[in-house]
Design an enzyme around this catalytic site. Structure first.
Site, PDB file in Angstrom:
ATOM      1  N   HIS A   1     -32.367  38.854  35.390  1.00 45.70           N
ATOM      2  CA  HIS A   1     -31.259  39.787  35.574  1.00 45.70           C
ATOM      3  C   HIS A   1     -31.086  40.135  37.052  1.00 45.70           C
ATOM      4  CE1 HIS A   1     -28.618  43.225  35.032  1.00 45.70           C
ATOM      5  NE2 HIS A   1     -28.521  42.918  33.747  1.00 45.70           N
TER       6      HIS A   1
ATOM      7  N   GLY B   1     -30.531  57.045  53.580  1.00 43.99           N
ATOM      8  CA  GLY B   1     -31.770  56.323  53.812  1.00 43.99           C
ATOM      9  C   GLY B   1     -31.728  55.451  55.051  1.00 43.99           C
ATOM     10  N   PRO B   2     -32.822  54.739  55.311  1.00 38.30           N
ATOM     11  CA  PRO B   2     -32.957  53.932  56.526  1.00 38.30           C
ATOM     12  C   PRO B   2     -32.016  52.732  56.547  1.00 38.30           C
ATOM     13  CG  PRO B   2     -34.788  53.521  55.035  1.00 38.30           C
ATOM     14  CD  PRO B   2     -34.024  54.665  54.452  1.00 38.30           C
TER      15      PRO B   2
ATOM     16  N   GLY C   1     -37.254  47.904  47.720  1.00 35.97           N
ATOM     17  CA  GLY C   1     -35.893  47.391  47.700  1.00 35.97           C
ATOM     18  C   GLY C   1     -34.876  48.475  47.985  1.00 35.97           C
TER      19      GLY C   1
END
Length: 498
Positions: A17, A98-99, A107
Site C-alpha cells: 500500500h 515541522g522540519p 517519514g
C-alpha cells in the site's frame, strides 16, 4: 503518532500500500454536532504539535489544506517514503509544519479534515495483480493512461502540453489499485471511497462486478477495512432488493443482512455488524435499559409490575408503532402480489415510509418512559434550603413540560400513519383489508392515549400560557385524528362487506 514513530522504522518498512510515514495519515471527521471548522482547527493544532514536538514533517490535506494543489492525499503521497528524501527539498513541497528535511525513521505524516472514507476491498478469483489492476483502473476515477496501441504496456498518448491523456474510470470519488494478499491467497481491488454520498458502497461493488465479469473474472466477496456508517449498509440492502424486483420496505436489520450476504462481506472473516457498524458499535458499548429491546412477554411483565413506568405513554407509542407496522405489512404484501408487478415500486415506496415511521414511533416508546423518569427524579431533588427548593421547583416544571411534549410528539408522529393506512385501504391487497382495519384502530388508540398523557402532565404546569398552547394542540390533533379515522373506517367497512 508518537508511539508509531517509536515502534516503526520506515527505513526497514516494505509493503504494497502507498505510504510515506510511520503514521501515514491522520484524518479528522466531524460527526454528530461537530462541524468542519472544528475538524480543521483540530487538524491544524495537531499538525503544529507533531511538527514541533516530534520533528516530523506534516502536510495538511483535504479541507484542512492550505494549498489547494496539495489537498489530494494521493498527490502528497506521490513518490512515497522512498521519494520524499528528494521531494521535500523542492520549494513547492515544504511541509506545513515541522522540519524542512525528511525524518528517515518516521517519514512524513498527512493530517487533515475530510469526509467519511471507506476502505473497501473486493475479492477476485485470481492471484494476478495485473488482472486486479485492470479492474481497478476500470472503476477508479483516475482511470488509466491512454496508449497509442491500446495495450496496457503501449506508449502513452499525450496532449499538446505533453501530459498523458487518461481514460476516466467508471466511478467518481474512488481511488483503487490491485494487489495480492498472501494471507488469503487472492488478488483484490483495494479502494478508497472518498465521497459515499456520490459513490456509495454498493456502487463500487457493482462496478467491480461488472468490470470483472467483462474480463472473465469473478467477484467472490469483499471486505470493509475498519468501520462503516449504518446508512451505507442499509442503502446497499435497499439497492440489492430493488435489483431483485422486490420491496425495499424491510427492517434495518434485514437490510444490513442482505448487504452483508450480497457483497460477501464475511468471505474472508466473519462480519459482525455490532463491531463493524459505527452506530451499532456505540450502541453495544454503551448499553442502556431499552423497552423496545425487550421481548413481548418481558415488556408486558414490566408494564404489569408495580413500577409506574412503562405506563400509558409508552404503551400508546407502541400501539402506534404496531399500527404503522400493519400498514407497512400490507404495503409489502401488495408489492409482492403476483400480477401486480407494475405496482411494485408504488407499494415498495410506501413500505419504506412505513419502516421509517415505525422506527420513529419505537424511539418514542423509550422517550416517554425517560421523560416520566425525569419527573420522578425532579421530585426527588433535595429541598432543605431556599436555593434547593427553587432549583427543585424549576426542575419539576421543566420535567412536566417534557413529559407533556413527548406524548404530543407521539400524537403528531402517529397521525402520519393515516396517509399510509388510507392508501392501503384504497389500493392495497384486498385480502389484507382486516389488517388495515386493525392498524387503523391501533393508530387511533395511540393518538387518543397519547392525548390523555399530555393532558395529565399539562395539569401540573405552572406556566399558564404553555399549558393553554399544549392543550389546544391536543384538541386539534384529536379532532383531526377522529375525522381521518372515520373517513378510512368507512372504506375498510365497505371492503369488508365486499
Amino acid at each position: 503518532i508518537k508511539r508509531a514513530a517509536e515502534l516503526i522504522d520506515m527505513r526497514k518498512h516494505k509493503g504494497a500500500h502507498p505510504r510515506m510515514g510511520a503514521t501515514d495519515v491522520c484524518p479528522f471527521i466531524p460527526i454528530g454536532d461537530a462541524d468542519w471548522k472544528e475538524a480543521v482547527t483540530c487538524a491544524k493544532e495537531l499538525g503544529k504539535r507533531v511538527g514541533e514536538e516530534l520533528k516530523i514533517p506534516v502536510y495538511l490535506y483535504e479541507k484542512a489544506a492550505r494549498d489547494p494543489s496539495r489537498a489530494n492525499l494521493a498527490v502528497i503521497r506521490e513518490g512515497e517514503y522512498e521519494g520524499f528524501f528528494d521531494k521535500i527539498k523542492k520549494a513547492e513541497w515544504q511541509p506545513d509544519f515541522g522540519p524542512n528535511e525528511f525524518n528517515a525513521k518516521a517519514g512524513a505524516t498527512a493530517i487533515g479534515a475530510r469526509e467519511f472514507l471507506i476502505a473497501y476491498n473486493v475479492n477476485l478469483n485470481t492471484k494476478s495483480v495485473r488482472r486486479a489492476n485492470s479492474v481497478a483502473f476500470d472503476v477508479r476515477e483516475q482511470g488509466r493512461v491512454k496508449t497509442l496501441d491500446g495495450t496496457p504496456t503501449g506508449n502513452p498518448m499525450v496532449d499538446a502540453k505533453g501530459n498523458p491523456i487518461r481514460v476516466p474510470g467508471m466511478l467518481k470519488h474512488v481511488k483503487a489499485i490491485g494487489w495480492y494478499v498472501e494471507e488469503y491467497g487472492i488478488a483484490q481491488v483495494s479502494m478508497n471511497l472518498t465521497n459515499i454520498q456520490e459513490t456509495p458502497l454498493h456502487a463500487a461493488f457493482d462496478a467491480c462486478h461488472e468490470s470483472a465479469t467483462r474480463r472473465g473474472l469473478r467477484v467472490t466477496g469483499s471486505e470493509i477495512v475498519g468501520m462503516v456508517p449504518k446508512k451505507c449498509l442499509v442503502d446497499a440492502g435497499r439497492h440489492f432488493l430493488q435489483k431483485q424486483n422486490w420491496s425495499e420496505g424491510a427492517a434495518e436489520e434485514e437490510l444490513i443482512d442482505i448487504a452483508i450476504r450480497t457483497m460477501g462481506l464475511s468471505e474472508l472473516k466473519p462480519f459482525d455488524p455490532k463491531k463493524k457498524v459505527i452506530e451499532l458499535k456505540i450502541e453495544a458499548t454503551t448499553p442502556k435499559k431499552s423497552l423496545v429491546k425487550m421481548d413481548l412477554r418481558r415488556f408486558c411483565n414490566e408494564t404489569l409490575s408495580e413500577s409506574p413506568a412503562p405506563g400509558g405513554g409508552s404503551v400508546a407509542a407502541l400501539m402506534g408503532a404496531l399500527g404503522v407496522s400493519l400498514g407497512g405489512m400490507v404495503a409489502n404484501l401488495s408489492a409482492g402480489k403476483r400480477g401486480w408487478e407494475e405496482k411494485l415500486r408504488y407499494f415498495s415506496d410506501w413500505a419504506v415510509k412505513a419502516q421509517r415511521l415505525k422506527d420513529e414511533m419505537l424511539s418514542l416508546v423509550d422517550e416517554d418512559t425517560v421523560a416520566f423518569n425525569k419527573v420522578m427524579a425532579a421530585f426527588g431533588l433535595p429541598r432543605g434550603t431556599a436555593k434547593e427548593k427553587s432549583a427543585r421547583k424549576a426542575a419539576i416544571e421543566a420535567a412536566n413540560k417534557l413529559a407533556a411534549e413527548v406524548p404530543l410528539r407521539v400524537m403528531r408522529t402517529a397521525a402520519k400513519a393515516y396517509d399510509l393506512l388510507a392508501e392501503m385501504a384504497a389500493r392495497g391487497n384486498p385480502a389484507s383489508i382486516s389488517d388495515v382495519g386493525v392498524g387503523l384502530l391501533a393508530v387511533r388508540a395511540c393518538i387518543d392515549g397519547a392525548g390523555m398523557n399530555v393532558r395529565i402532565n399539562v395539569a401540573n404546569l405552572k406556566d399558564e400560557k404553555g399549558k393553554t398552547s399544549l392543550s389546544n394542540k391536543v384538541q386539534v390533533f384529536t379532532e383531526e385524528s377522529e375525522a381521518r379515522f372515520k373517513e378510512i373506517s368507512k372504506l375498510v367497512e365497505k371492503k369488508l362487506k365486499g
